[in-house]
Design a protein around this motif. Structure first.
Motif, PDB file in Angstrom:
ATOM      1  N   ALA A  52       0.841  -1.203   0.000  1.00  0.00           N
ATOM      2  CA  ALA A  52       0.000   0.000   0.000  1.00  0.00           C
ATOM      3  C   ALA A  52       0.874   1.250   0.000  1.00  0.00           C
ATOM      4  N   TRP A  94     -13.818   5.384   4.709  1.00  0.00           N
ATOM      5  CA  TRP A  94     -13.034   4.183   4.983  1.00  0.00           C
ATOM      6  C   TRP A  94     -13.149   3.761   6.441  1.00  0.00           C
ATOM      7  N   PRO A  99      -9.087   0.112   7.535  1.00  0.00           N
ATOM      8  CA  PRO A  99      -7.892  -0.266   6.763  1.00  0.00           C
ATOM      9  C   PRO A  99      -6.683  -0.406   7.677  1.00  0.00           C
ATOM     10  N   ARG A 170      -4.796  12.654  -0.762  1.00  0.00           N
ATOM     11  CA  ARG A 170      -4.469  11.697  -1.833  1.00  0.00           C
ATOM     12  C   ARG A 170      -3.617  10.544  -1.309  1.00  0.00           C
ATOM     13  N   ALA A 173      -5.994   8.328   0.858  1.00  0.00           N
ATOM     14  CA  ALA A 173      -6.980   7.636   0.014  1.00  0.00           C
ATOM     15  C   ALA A 173      -6.328   6.485  -0.755  1.00  0.00           C
ATOM     16  N   THR A 174      -5.159   6.731  -1.321  1.00  0.00           N
ATOM     17  CA  THR A 174      -4.449   5.688  -2.067  1.00  0.00           C
ATOM     18  C   THR A 174      -4.027   4.558  -1.151  1.00  0.00           C
ATOM     19  N   ALA A 176      -5.285   3.673   1.801  1.00  0.00           N
ATOM     20  CA  ALA A 176      -6.460   2.947   2.290  1.00  0.00           C
ATOM     21  C   ALA A 176      -7.023   2.021   1.218  1.00  0.00           C
ATOM     22  N   THR A 177      -7.088   2.488  -0.015  1.00  0.00           N
ATOM     23  CA  THR A 177      -7.577   1.660  -1.119  1.00  0.00           C
ATOM     24  C   THR A 177      -6.713   0.415  -1.284  1.00  0.00           C
ATOM     25  N   HIS A 178      -5.402   0.584  -1.255  1.00  0.00           N
ATOM     26  CA  HIS A 178      -4.506  -0.556  -1.437  1.00  0.00           C
ATOM     27  C   HIS A 178      -4.488  -1.465  -0.215  1.00  0.00           C
ATOM     28  N   CYS A 179      -4.679  -0.922   0.985  1.00  0.00           N
ATOM     29  CA  CYS A 179      -4.815  -1.762   2.173  1.00  0.00           C
ATOM     30  C   CYS A 179      -6.039  -2.668   2.030  1.00  0.00           C
ATOM     31  N   HIS A 180      -7.133  -2.099   1.539  1.00  0.00           N
ATOM     32  CA  HIS A 180      -8.365  -2.867   1.345  1.00  0.00           C
ATOM     33  C   HIS A 180      -8.166  -3.943   0.277  1.00  0.00           C
ATOM     34  N   ARG A 181      -7.492  -3.601  -0.815  1.00  0.00           N
ATOM     35  CA  ARG A 181      -7.219  -4.598  -1.862  1.00  0.00           C
ATOM     36  C   ARG A 181      -6.386  -5.747  -1.316  1.00  0.00           C
TER      37      ARG A 181
END
Length: 195
Positions: A52, A94, A99, A170, A173-174, A176-181
């Motif tokens: 992430a 989130w 995350p 940014r 957000a990036t 957190a998105t990759h932690c979720h993925r």
């Protein structure tokens, strides 16, 4: 009878790491060993999984220091950012997902990676209560003496971040998105739950 002034413990191996952090960078260190950086004064840290963190690097300026410790990446961000993180995660929607993103700020300490070119210190014990944080941290992007830390670190624009500073929204957000993925990938790898 007078006594000599107290001295800080010498760096193990005489490497001058404490001097580098305090005098060349102007960063505060905690007394004692191992050498630790005081957070919340010059900068805070976002502690994220390495994958992430790699994704978030594109939103950081080239002068933003980044360290890696085992499977975690430590992104240095503007002081006060850790305190803003819960509200920012809620605003980004989130907070319900939780995350694997931790903000470390005022009152926290970070094991100091060895200065660039110095021999790495022996592995340190993990930070209490943190998973996957074994091993000594190393600089992926070391701080540059003479650069003001706050001017190059991600900050909330509305809270006084410098115009040239990367945008904390940014970065978070990036990350957190990759932690979720990553979490979804781990769940899929385990396969379906059977009763």
């Amino acid at each position: 009878m007078s006594f000599p002034s107290p001295r800080r413990p010498a760096d193990p191996g005489g490497g001058g790491a404490r001097r580098w952090y305090e005098q060349e960078l102007g960063w505060d260190t905690a007394p004692g060993e191992p050498l630790r950086l005081v957070l919340g004064r010059r900068f805070d840290v976002l502690d994220v999984p390495v994958e992430a963190g790699r994704a978030a690097l594109r939103h950081l300026g080239p002068a933003s220091p980044v360290a890696v410790r085992a499977d975690r990446m430590l992104l240095l961000v503007a002081a006060g950012s850790a305190e803003e993180l819960p509200g920012l995660l809620e605003w980004l929607e989130w907070s319900a997902v939780d995350p694997d993103l931790v903000g470390l700020g005022a009152g926290a300490l970070m094991d100091a990676p060895p200065p660039p070119g110095a021999a790495p210190a022996a592995a340190r014990p993990p930070v209490r209560g943190r998973r996957g944080s074994q091993g000594a941290a190393v600089w992926l992007r070391p701080p540059v003496p003479g650069c003001e830390a706050g001017a190059s670190l991600p900050a909330l624009s509305a809270s006084g971040g410098e115009g040239s500073a990367p945008d904390l929204v940014r970065v978070v957000a990036t990350a957190a998105t990759h932690c979720h993925r990553l979490r979804l990938r781990r769940v899929r790898a385990r396969g379906p739950v059977r009763s």
